[in-house]
Design a protein around this motif. Structure first.
Motif, PDB file in Angstrom:
ATOM      1  N   ARG A 111       4.121  24.782  -7.041  1.00 33.70           N
ATOM      2  CA  ARG A 111       4.438  23.642  -7.914  1.00 33.70           C
ATOM      3  C   ARG A 111       4.461  24.159  -9.360  1.00 33.70           C
ATOM      4  NH1 ARG A 111       0.318  21.318  -4.430  1.00 33.70           N
ATOM      5  NH2 ARG A 111      -1.159  21.855  -6.078  1.00 33.70           N
ATOM      6  N   ILE A 112       5.652  24.217  -9.933  1.00 39.83           N
ATOM      7  CA  ILE A 112       5.830  24.805 -11.263  1.00 39.83           C
ATOM      8  C   ILE A 112       6.122  23.702 -12.281  1.00 39.83           C
ATOM      9  CG2 ILE A 112       7.147  26.410 -12.669  1.00 39.83           C
ATOM     10  CD1 ILE A 112       5.381  27.675 -10.431  1.00 39.83           C
ATOM     11  N   GLY A 113       5.316  23.684 -13.334  1.00 37.90           N
ATOM     12  CA  GLY A 113       5.517  22.720 -14.409  1.00 37.90           C
ATOM     13  C   GLY A 113       6.525  23.229 -15.423  1.00 37.90           C
ATOM     14  N   LEU A 114       7.354  22.332 -15.906  1.00 40.48           N
ATOM     15  CA  LEU A 114       8.314  22.633 -16.971  1.00 40.48           C
ATOM     16  C   LEU A 114       7.943  21.799 -18.189  1.00 40.48           C
ATOM     17  CD1 LEU A 114      11.678  22.562 -15.000  1.00 40.48           C
ATOM     18  CD2 LEU A 114      10.878  24.466 -16.375  1.00 40.48           C
ATOM     19  N   SER A 115       7.734  22.453 -19.318  1.00 33.22           N
ATOM     20  CA  SER A 115       7.492  21.686 -20.539  1.00 33.22           C
ATOM     21  C   SER A 115       8.746  20.881 -20.873  1.00 33.22           C
ATOM     22  CB  SER A 115       7.128  22.607 -21.696  1.00 33.22           C
ATOM     23  OG  SER A 115       8.201  23.480 -22.004  1.00 33.22           O
ATOM     24  N   ALA A 116       8.545  19.690 -21.410  1.00 33.38           N
ATOM     25  CA  ALA A 116       9.670  18.805 -21.700  1.00 33.38           C
ATOM     26  C   ALA A 116      10.364  19.174 -22.995  1.00 33.38           C
ATOM     27  CB  ALA A 116       9.185  17.360 -21.786  1.00 33.38           C
ATOM     28  N   ARG A 117      11.673  19.066 -23.002  1.00 35.21           N
ATOM     29  CA  ARG A 117      12.413  19.047 -24.258  1.00 35.21           C
ATOM     30  C   ARG A 117      12.293  17.629 -24.818  1.00 35.21           C
ATOM     31  NH1 ARG A 117      17.687  22.662 -24.519  1.00 35.21           N
ATOM     32  NH2 ARG A 117      17.127  24.394 -23.161  1.00 35.21           N
ATOM     33  N   LEU A 118      12.234  17.507 -26.139  1.00 35.16           N
ATOM     34  CA  LEU A 118      12.077  16.197 -26.770  1.00 35.16           C
ATOM     35  C   LEU A 118      13.314  15.850 -27.592  1.00 35.16           C
ATOM     36  CD1 LEU A 118       8.388  16.471 -28.084  1.00 35.16           C
ATOM     37  CD2 LEU A 118       9.198  15.817 -25.808  1.00 35.16           C
ATOM     38  N   LEU A 119      13.783  14.630 -27.433  1.00 37.73           N
ATOM     39  CA  LEU A 119      14.892  14.121 -28.241  1.00 37.73           C
ATOM     40  C   LEU A 119      14.360  12.902 -28.982  1.00 37.73           C
ATOM     41  CD1 LEU A 119      17.881  14.455 -28.966  1.00 37.73           C
ATOM     42  CD2 LEU A 119      18.453  12.979 -27.030  1.00 37.73           C
ATOM     43  N   HIS A 120      14.026  13.106 -30.258  1.00 34.91           N
ATOM     44  CA  HIS A 120      13.343  12.067 -31.024  1.00 34.91           C
ATOM     45  C   HIS A 120      14.270  10.951 -31.485  1.00 34.91           C
ATOM     46  CE1 HIS A 120       9.701  14.503 -31.078  1.00 34.91           C
ATOM     47  NE2 HIS A 120      10.430  15.535 -31.451  1.00 34.91           N
ATOM     48  N   GLU A 121      15.542  11.255 -31.667  1.00 34.68           N
ATOM     49  CA  GLU A 121      16.512  10.253 -32.106  1.00 34.68           C
ATOM     50  C   GLU A 121      17.746  10.322 -31.222  1.00 34.68           C
ATOM     51  OE1 GLU A 121      17.304  10.760 -36.247  1.00 34.68           O
ATOM     52  OE2 GLU A 121      15.206  10.540 -36.845  1.00 34.68           O
ATOM     53  N   PRO A 122      17.700   9.722 -30.029  1.00 31.01           N
ATOM     54  CA  PRO A 122      18.843   9.783 -29.113  1.00 31.01           C
ATOM     55  C   PRO A 122      20.081   9.128 -29.720  1.00 31.01           C
ATOM     56  CG  PRO A 122      16.872   8.931 -28.018  1.00 31.01           C
ATOM     57  CD  PRO A 122      16.579   8.959 -29.473  1.00 31.01           C
ATOM     58  N   PRO A 123      21.274   9.659 -29.438  1.00 31.29           N
ATOM     59  CA  PRO A 123      22.502   9.018 -29.894  1.00 31.29           C
ATOM     60  C   PRO A 123      22.576   7.580 -29.363  1.00 31.29           C
ATOM     61  CG  PRO A 123      22.953  11.205 -29.013  1.00 31.29           C
ATOM     62  CD  PRO A 123      21.534  10.895 -28.677  1.00 31.29           C
ATOM     63  N   LEU A 127      23.593   6.513 -25.734  1.00 30.53           N
ATOM     64  CA  LEU A 127      22.706   6.639 -24.575  1.00 30.53           C
ATOM     65  C   LEU A 127      21.909   5.364 -24.301  1.00 30.53           C
ATOM     66  CD1 LEU A 127      21.301  10.282 -24.999  1.00 30.53           C
ATOM     67  CD2 LEU A 127      23.217   9.483 -23.590  1.00 30.53           C
ATOM     68  N   GLY A 128      21.835   4.464 -25.284  1.00 31.41           N
ATOM     69  CA  GLY A 128      21.178   3.189 -25.054  1.00 31.41           C
ATOM     70  C   GLY A 128      19.664   3.224 -25.154  1.00 31.41           C
ATOM     71  N   PHE A 129      19.110   4.153 -25.930  1.00 30.85           N
ATOM     72  CA  PHE A 129      17.648   4.246 -26.085  1.00 30.85           C
ATOM     73  C   PHE A 129      17.284   4.180 -27.567  1.00 30.85           C
ATOM     74  CE2 PHE A 129      18.440   6.332 -22.012  1.00 30.85           C
ATOM     75  CZ  PHE A 129      17.503   5.705 -21.196  1.00 30.85           C
ATOM     76  N   ARG A 130      17.741   3.156 -28.249  1.00 33.16           N
ATOM     77  CA  ARG A 130      17.513   3.038 -29.683  1.00 33.16           C
ATOM     78  C   ARG A 130      16.013   2.973 -29.990  1.00 33.16           C
ATOM     79  NH1 ARG A 130      20.709  -1.651 -32.642  1.00 33.16           N
ATOM     80  NH2 ARG A 130      22.400  -0.360 -31.782  1.00 33.16           N
ATOM     81  N   GLY A 131      15.576   3.839 -30.928  1.00 30.39           N
ATOM     82  CA  GLY A 131      14.187   3.822 -31.346  1.00 30.39           C
ATOM     83  C   GLY A 131      13.230   4.453 -30.359  1.00 30.39           C
ATOM     84  N   LYS A 132      13.750   5.108 -29.325  1.00 31.53           N
ATOM     85  CA  LYS A 132      12.896   5.723 -28.303  1.00 31.53           C
ATOM     86  C   LYS A 132      12.974   7.246 -28.388  1.00 31.53           C
ATOM     87  CE  LYS A 132      12.201   1.569 -26.750  1.00 31.53           C
ATOM     88  NZ  LYS A 132      10.937   0.863 -27.065  1.00 31.53           N
ATOM     89  N   THR A 133      11.980   7.910 -27.805  1.00 29.78           N
ATOM     90  CA  THR A 133      11.998   9.366 -27.664  1.00 29.78           C
ATOM     91  C   THR A 133      12.251   9.713 -26.209  1.00 29.78           C
ATOM     92  OG1 THR A 133      10.478   9.746 -29.513  1.00 29.78           O
ATOM     93  CG2 THR A 133      10.657  11.493 -27.865  1.00 29.78           C
ATOM     94  N   LEU A 134      13.213  10.594 -25.978  1.00 34.77           N
ATOM     95  CA  LEU A 134      13.512  11.033 -24.619  1.00 34.77           C
ATOM     96  C   LEU A 134      12.834  12.369 -24.351  1.00 34.77           C
ATOM     97  CD1 LEU A 134      17.322  10.198 -24.213  1.00 34.77           C
ATOM     98  CD2 LEU A 134      15.321   8.726 -23.879  1.00 34.77           C
ATOM     99  N   GLN A 135      12.333  12.537 -23.136  1.00 31.97           N
ATOM    100  CA  GLN A 135      11.766  13.798 -22.675  1.00 31.97           C
ATOM    101  C   GLN A 135      12.583  14.214 -21.459  1.00 31.97           C
ATOM    102  OE1 GLN A 135       7.504  13.772 -22.349  1.00 31.97           O
ATOM    103  NE2 GLN A 135       7.251  12.399 -24.079  1.00 31.97           N
ATOM    104  N   TYR A 136      13.070  15.477 -21.473  1.00 28.34           N
ATOM    105  CA  TYR A 136      14.029  15.856 -20.442  1.00 28.34           C
ATOM    106  C   TYR A 136      13.941  17.352 -20.162  1.00 28.34           C
ATOM    107  CZ  TYR A 136      16.926  17.611 -24.296  1.00 28.34           C
ATOM    108  OH  TYR A 136      17.392  18.310 -25.381  1.00 28.34           O
ATOM    109  N   LEU A 137      14.602  17.772 -19.082  1.00 28.40           N
ATOM    110  CA  LEU A 137      14.731  19.189 -18.775  1.00 28.40           C
ATOM    111  C   LEU A 137      16.201  19.500 -18.530  1.00 28.40           C
ATOM    112  CD1 LEU A 137      15.195  19.475 -15.445  1.00 28.40           C
ATOM    113  CD2 LEU A 137      12.768  18.919 -15.423  1.00 28.40           C
ATOM    114  N   GLU A 138      16.541  20.777 -18.722  1.00 29.57           N
ATOM    115  CA  GLU A 138      17.915  21.227 -18.516  1.00 29.57           C
ATOM    116  C   GLU A 138      18.049  21.661 -17.061  1.00 29.57           C
ATOM    117  OE1 GLU A 138      21.449  23.114 -18.224  1.00 29.57           O
ATOM    118  OE2 GLU A 138      19.677  24.388 -18.164  1.00 29.57           O
TER     119      GLU A 138
END
Length: 256
Positions: free
Chosen positions: A2-14, A17-28
């Motif tokens: 079980r391998i953990g991946l640190s999240a990439r952070l998107l503090h101001e999504p376009p 994407l429909g996430f106004r004022g939210k922070t996205l955490q994602y992986l590639e």
């Protein structure tokens, strides 16, 4: 595994994407698929903070690390110069201080628990900074005679050669005639090496640091290129030995 991946952070999504004022955490997906293709499960590790309404008494970084066998630090935004006690020389080099602190806490908890850490691109730089090292804020501007380490148009199709240092563990993973060509997608790099780290690869021609490894008991390795992008590219340094070495360290740590 079980391998953990640190999240990439998107503090101001376009807005699209429909996430106004939210922070996205994602992986590639290339990173997750690279890990999965070698028989391990990939899990993204979200940030943990009281500002999200999550009290430390409810769950901790220690809890997450205890459930995982190893950590991969993804690429992404620059490491903030403040994290290595400098100021950004340009506004666009300000980096992501929030992500730095989150990943450094993750890194040290994995090492404390004796579990391996692999850093890719930004992840290698983060390892150096976590160990007290510093970075060149921009290779082309501050490293005399440096080759181009990033090409905005070519992106991951921009390549250069590296030297694997003799007697290094990295060199031992490859036959002498293996390709030494890697992708190059970064404009920052290791400047002053952190404590208890050794250099294992350098860029041919300009000597920019391309790989580092911890000298302590726990497995700690970082490479400046993206080995997960090499899977289907002939003539490039095979990324599989790096991941297999990391996963073997995870198995040994799990066996205890």
């Amino acid at each position: 595994m079980r391998i953990g991946l640190s999240a990439r952070l998107l503090h101001e999504p376009p807005p699209v994407l429909g996430f106004r004022g939210k922070t996205l955490q994602y992986l590639e997906q290339s990173m997750a698929h690279w890990i999965m293709s070698h028989g391990a499960l990939a899990f993204m590790v979200p940030t943990i903070g009281e500002h999200l309404g999550l009290r430390r008494a409810q769950i901790s970084v220690r809890d997450y690390v205890g459930a995982l066998d190893g950590l991969v630090l993804q690429g992404g935004a620059d490491v903030a110069p403040e994290t290595y006690r400098e100021q950004p020389l340009r506004p666009e080099w300000g980096g992501d201080r929030i992500r730095d602190l989150y990943e450094i806490e993750l890194l040290w908890e994995f090492l404390i628990q004796g579990k391996p850490v692999l850093g890719v691109c930004r992840g290698a730089q983060l390892i150096n900074v976590a160990c007290g090292g510093t970075l060149w804020q921009d290779i082309s501007e501050y490293v005399p005679g440096a080759a181009a380490h990033r090409h905005d148009d070519l992106y991951d199709a921009h390549y250069h050669e590296i030297d694997l240092l003799p007697d290094s563990r990295l060199a031992s993973l490859y036959p002498p005639d293996a390709p030494r060509r890697v992708n190059s997608i970064h404009h920052q790099a290791v400047r002053n090496l952190g404590s208890d780290l050794r250099v294992e690869a350098l860029s041919v021609g300009d000597g920019v640091v391309e790989a580092i490894r911890g000298t302590g008991a726990a497995y700690l390795f970082g490479c400046q290129w993206h080995p997960e992008f090499h899977a289907k590219e002939a003539g490039l340094l095979d990324g599989s030995p790096i991941l297999q070495d990391f996963l073997e360290a995870a198995r040994l740590a799990r066996a205890g």
